[in-house]
Design an enzyme around this catalytic site. Structure first.
Site, mmCIF file in Angstrom:
data_model
loop_
_atom_site.group_PDB
_atom_site.id
_atom_site.type_symbol
_atom_site.label_atom_id
_atom_site.label_comp_id
_atom_site.label_asym_id
_atom_site.label_seq_id
_atom_site.Cartn_x
_atom_site.Cartn_y
_atom_site.Cartn_z
ATOM 1 N N ASP A 1 -2.854 6.007 -6.747
ATOM 2 C CA ASP A 1 -4.167 6.073 -6.097
ATOM 3 C C ASP A 1 -4.980 7.286 -6.544
ATOM 4 O O ASP A 1 -4.442 8.406 -6.631
ATOM 5 C CB ASP A 1 -3.980 6.196 -4.573
ATOM 6 N N GLU B 1 -7.298 -5.454 1.883
ATOM 7 C CA GLU B 1 -6.601 -4.875 3.031
ATOM 8 C C GLU B 1 -7.293 -5.255 4.339
ATOM 9 O O GLU B 1 -8.511 -5.070 4.486
ATOM 10 C CB GLU B 1 -6.534 -3.337 2.905
HETATM 11 O O1 KIV Z 1 -2.272 4.107 0.007
HETATM 12 C C1 KIV Z 1 -1.720 3.020 0.218
HETATM 13 O O2 KIV Z 1 -0.572 2.931 0.651
HETATM 14 C C2 KIV Z 1 -2.500 1.806 -0.047
HETATM 15 C C3 KIV Z 1 -1.905 0.511 0.378
HETATM 16 C C4 KIV Z 1 -1.966 0.365 1.832
HETATM 17 C C5 KIV Z 1 -2.529 -0.637 -0.328
HETATM 18 O O3 KIV Z 1 -3.562 1.890 -0.570
#
Ligand code: KIV
Length: 283
Positions: free
Chosen positions: A85, A184
């Protein structure tokens, strides 16, 4: 042994009956276990801000944190693809920021792809990242980095207007070059609609069964947090309870003297021979 799955291989699953299975991981031990369990992709999610660091939101997470956890997951993973991310404020200000942050996740963290939250507003960022050689996974619906504007972690897309926006955002992500998109916390029929329209795979969390894949937070999947059980989570184990029970047994055995037993001791080592000690020699 074949290398990890690529973003292209995950994208190709759109036309395969085999669903994509993704789970979040934040360290080498869990990464290795989930990998051995057969997941296709590990997401180093900024959810680590909540489940590892103990914050109420994902907002305090930094690029340095993501690099650190990505490196650990990379060491544990073998076959699973690794997506990392982009954390809050690492890409919102400019495309240059996005390139620099994503570049670090790839170069230092070993990410094979990055994920960012948001729709049309980030189309130009995504196109630029892909052109720079970085595959991007999109994320629409409930986008936790916007918790303060959304007014909490709430299901999205329940009105026609919201639903239309999410459809358009998902389409914009595909057009910008994303290889897949996380949906989500949206109604299942909206996920059916989006999954049917897009030619890239949708990966759902709280978005029903029609998505081309599913993702869960790893700690939720194994039940590490007994107090947290939202509707969309299925717990496949109760490790949290097992950890508490094991800890209680350990505490009790150390206090009673039952642990360590003879089988936990090492033989050999220093032998204190009374005659050889200075004290004995001086006697
Ligand atoms: O940060 C995370 O765990 C996520 C998932 C919930 C898709 O983005």
């Amino acid at each position: 042994m074949p290398g990890p799955l690529t973003a292209l291989e995950l994208r190709a699953r759109k036309s395969s009956p085999e669903k994509i299975v993704m789970v979040t991981a934040y360290d080498a031990t869990f990464a290795a276990l989930f990998d051995q369990g057969g997941v296709d992709a590990l997401l180093v999610g900024d959810s680590l801000g909540m489940v590892v660091q103990g914050h109420d939101t994902t907002l305090p997470v930094t690029v340095d944190h993501m690099v650190y956890h990505a490196q650990a997951v990379r060491r544990g993973a073998r076959r699973a693809h690794m997506t990392v991310d982009l954390p809050f404020m690492s890409y919102q200000v400019s495309i240059e920021d996005a390139l620099r942050a994503a570049g670090r996740l790839v170069q230092e963290g070993g990410a094979q792809s990055v994920k960012l939250e948001g729709g049309r507003d980030y189309a130009a960022h995504i196109t630029r990242l892909v052109r720079a050689g970085i595959p991007v996974m999109g994320h629409v619906g409930l986008t936790p980095q916007s918790v303060n504007t959304l007014g909490g972690f709430k299901v999205q897309g329940r009105t026609n207007k919201e639903a239309r926006n999410i459809v358009d955002d998902a389409q914009a992500l595909e057009d910008a070059g994303c290889f897949s998109v996380v949906l989500e916390a949206i109604p299942a029929d909206l996920a059916v609609e989006i999954t049917g329209r897009l030619s890239i795979p949708t990966i759902g969390i709280g978005a029903g069964a029609a998505c081309d894949g599913q993702v869960l937070v790893g700690y939720d999947l194994v039940g590490l947090n007994p107090a947290f059980k939202p509707k969309f989570v299925k717990r496949y184990d109760n490790l949290g309870e097992s950890v508490i029970a094991a800890t209680k047994a350990y505490v009790s055995e150390v206090r009673s003297g039952a642990f360590p037993g003879p089988e936990h001791e090492f033989a050999g080592g220093l032998r204190v021979v009374p005659e050889a000690t200075p004290y004995a020699a001086n006697k």
